[in-house]
Design a protein around this motif. Structure first.
Motif, short mmCIF file in Angstrom:
data_model
loop_
_atom_site.label_atom_id
_atom_site.label_comp_id
_atom_site.label_asym_id
_atom_site.label_seq_id
_atom_site.Cartn_x
_atom_site.Cartn_y
_atom_site.Cartn_z
N ASN A 18 -0.77 -6.64 -9.12
CA ASN A 18 0.68 -6.78 -9.08
C ASN A 18 1.05 -6.92 -7.61
OD1 ASN A 18 0.96 -4.17 -7.94
ND2 ASN A 18 1.08 -3.23 -9.94
N LEU A 19 2.30 -6.79 -7.27
CA LEU A 19 2.73 -7.01 -5.88
C LEU A 19 2.04 -6.10 -4.88
CD1 LEU A 19 6.57 -7.64 -6.17
CD2 LEU A 19 4.79 -9.27 -5.52
N ASP A 20 1.81 -4.85 -5.25
CA ASP A 20 1.33 -3.87 -4.29
C ASP A 20 -0.10 -3.38 -4.51
OD1 ASP A 20 3.82 -3.89 -3.07
OD2 ASP A 20 4.59 -2.28 -4.33
N ARG A 21 -0.70 -3.70 -5.64
CA ARG A 21 -1.99 -3.10 -5.97
C ARG A 21 -2.89 -4.09 -6.69
NH1 ARG A 21 -3.30 1.84 -5.48
NH2 ARG A 21 -1.21 2.61 -5.21
N VAL A 22 -4.19 -3.97 -6.38
CA VAL A 22 -5.19 -4.77 -7.08
C VAL A 22 -6.34 -3.84 -7.51
CG1 VAL A 22 -6.38 -5.47 -4.95
CG2 VAL A 22 -6.63 -6.85 -6.98
#
Length: 89
Positions: A18-22
């Motif tokens: 997502n935008l902040d986490r992988v």
């Protein structure tokens, strides 16, 4: 992350972003291969915008190993949520 996969011995079974986490998970033919892939991800210049945390790979009865590595994007709320809280917050 896919560019870092060796020719054989490591396959991805999980990729979530997502935008902040992988989150990247997979299975390697050996424990050292799993550890090397995790290290390659964590030190990749292309992925340097993330702070990486690794779980210890888990050996499987077949001799292979499951692994997972998670990255939080630097400068995101996921990495700063505890740092910016204070009396003026």
């Amino acid at each position: 992350a896919a560019r870092l996969l060796p020719k054989d011995g490591v396959r991805l079974t999980l990729f979530s972003m997502n935008l902040d986490r992988v989150v990247i998970g997979g299975e390697a033919s050996t424990l050292p291969a799993a550890q090397k892939f995790q290290q390659d991800v964590a030190t990749s210049p292309e992925l340097a915008g993330y702070d990486w945390t690794k779980e210890n790979p888990r050996p499987l009865p077949s001799g292979s190993a499951k692994f997972q590595i998670e990255g939080a994007r630097r400068g995101s709320s996921a990495t700063e949520e505890d740092q910016d809280e204070g009396p003026d917050a």
